[in-house]
Design a protein around this motif. Structure first.
Motif, PDB file in Angstrom:
ATOM      1  N   LEU A 287      15.107   9.262  80.030  1.00 45.57           N
ATOM      2  CA  LEU A 287      14.415   9.888  78.909  1.00 45.57           C
ATOM      3  C   LEU A 287      12.950   9.451  78.885  1.00 45.57           C
ATOM      4  N   LEU A 288      12.049  10.428  78.798  1.00 42.05           N
ATOM      5  CA  LEU A 288      10.613  10.149  78.689  1.00 42.05           C
ATOM      6  C   LEU A 288      10.074  10.793  77.417  1.00 42.05           C
ATOM      7  N   PRO A 289       8.997  10.226  76.839  1.00 36.52           N
ATOM      8  CA  PRO A 289       8.439  10.731  75.576  1.00 36.52           C
ATOM      9  C   PRO A 289       7.411  11.844  75.781  1.00 36.52           C
ATOM     10  N   HIS A 290       7.867  12.986  76.285  1.00 32.93           N
ATOM     11  CA  HIS A 290       7.023  14.181  76.455  1.00 32.93           C
ATOM     12  C   HIS A 290       5.714  13.834  77.190  1.00 32.93           C
ATOM     13  N   MET A 291       5.865  13.313  78.408  1.00 29.62           N
ATOM     14  CA  MET A 291       4.719  12.860  79.195  1.00 29.62           C
ATOM     15  C   MET A 291       4.302  13.833  80.299  1.00 29.62           C
ATOM     16  N   GLY A 292       4.963  14.971  80.374  1.00 30.92           N
ATOM     17  CA  GLY A 292       4.751  15.883  81.484  1.00 30.92           C
ATOM     18  C   GLY A 292       3.303  16.267  81.730  1.00 30.92           C
TER      19      GLY A 292
END
Length: 328
Positions: A287-292
């Motif tokens: 899970l990543l915090p919307h880093m795209g």
């Protein structure tokens, strides 16, 4: 007589170079804290400005747009996605909407591959062992992941980002497949070495990895619903760097918990920052915090596009990145 400068309200903190340029060109009200505006602050903003510069964290819905004074004429979105803006109501009110397409293509495609590798090679588990001082040395059977070369990648949405993912996947030796609203031209398919599937159900049932790269629209909401998720192979992995609403997150969580899907790597979530707590607990997710799109270069380019859209509008022309509801 000097022309009166446009009144512009920016809803979030932007890179300093972007804020400085906005201040040079317009009568701009910048955000002092890097927090989302409250509903009341947004209501005040749409009543007092000529141009609103929102981000994905702002809900520019029918009720808010209806409260705008006749002064608001342009919503210059900082970001490509506009599913948080009621573009049809804006059009009816005579308010143009613009966005910043193309800026995040390469950054998001990079992150898609990073998540794919992180999931299949079990990188988060390895990082956790190192940080927790649990590693006792190399072992032939420890943290065995999977090789991605030769695996089938199914791309859901073959726009700019989907095609950029396909190019990267080819370099890693993956077999590229895709489903899209419209089939690509033959020469593009040949360049990308991509196989088209008219049936999404048939594609997802045969892939090793599914990459979500389509926007959130009424037709893509829960496109990966419980029924379709059950078509995935038990050893399949799903990656999402697009919009969380495309996947039924509760159904995905249940299947991951039951081991019916091998893993998921997510950068976006169905309810924004309100992530299902059961999803956070799982070992088979990344899970990543919307880093795209989170690169310095990308965020500055995004701001430059916003400025060009506003400046073009100020000069009496249509913004180059105007969004028309029929396009969505």
């Amino acid at each position: 007589m000097a022309k009166q400068r446009l009144s512009v309200v920016v809803t979030r903190r932007l890179p300093e170079v972007v804020e400085a340029r906005l201040a040079e060109l317009f009568d701009v009200k910048l955000r002092e804290s890097d927090t989302a505006m409250t509903r009341q602050e947004l209501q005040q903003a749409v009543k007092e400005c000529d141009v609103l510069v929102p981000t994905i964290t702002d809900q520019i819905d029918n009720a808010l747009i209806s409260q705008a004074s006749g002064r608001l004429k342009l919503i210059a979105n900082y970001g490509a996605g506009v599913d948080h803006i009621d573009t049809e109501t804006a059009r009816q009110q005579g308010i143009m909407v613009s966005n910043t397409p193309g800026v995040v293509t390469e950054d998001t495609a990079d992150m898609t591959m990073a998540l794919l590798l992180a999931m299949t090679r079990r990188m988060p588990e390895g990082i956790a062992k190192m940080q927790n001082s649990e590693w006792e040395g190399w072992s032939p059977t420890a943290l065995l992941g999977g090789r991605i070369s030769g695996r089938r990648l199914g791309i859901l949405g073959m726009g700019r980002i989907g095609q950029a993912v396909a190019r990267r996947a080819n370099a890693f030796g993956m077999q590229v497949h895709y489903h899209n609203r419209r089939r690509l031209r033959g020469e593009t398919e040949e360049e990308l070495k991509a196989t088209y599937w008219e049936s999404l159900d048939q594609m997802v049932a045969r892939m090793d990895v599914i990459s979500i790269n389509c926007p959130h629209t009424p037709s893509t909401f829960h496109l990966m619903n419980a029924r379709r998720l059950k078509l995935l192979k038990p050893d399949a992995v799903i990656v999402n760097t697009s919009r969380g609403e495309v996947i039924d997150e509760n159904a995905l969580t249940r299947m991951l918990r039951a081991g019916e899907i091998k893993g998921a790597a997510l950068d976006v979530y169905e309810r924004g920052a309100e992530i299902n707590p059961r999803l956070r607990e799982l070992d088979n997710v990344v899970l990543l915090p919307h880093m795209g799109s989170a690169t310095v270069e990308g965020r500055i380019e995004m701001g430059e596009k916003v400025i060009i859209n506003i400046k073009t509008f100020d000069d009496g022309h249509r913004p180059p990145d105007q969004v028309v509801p029929s396009m969505l």
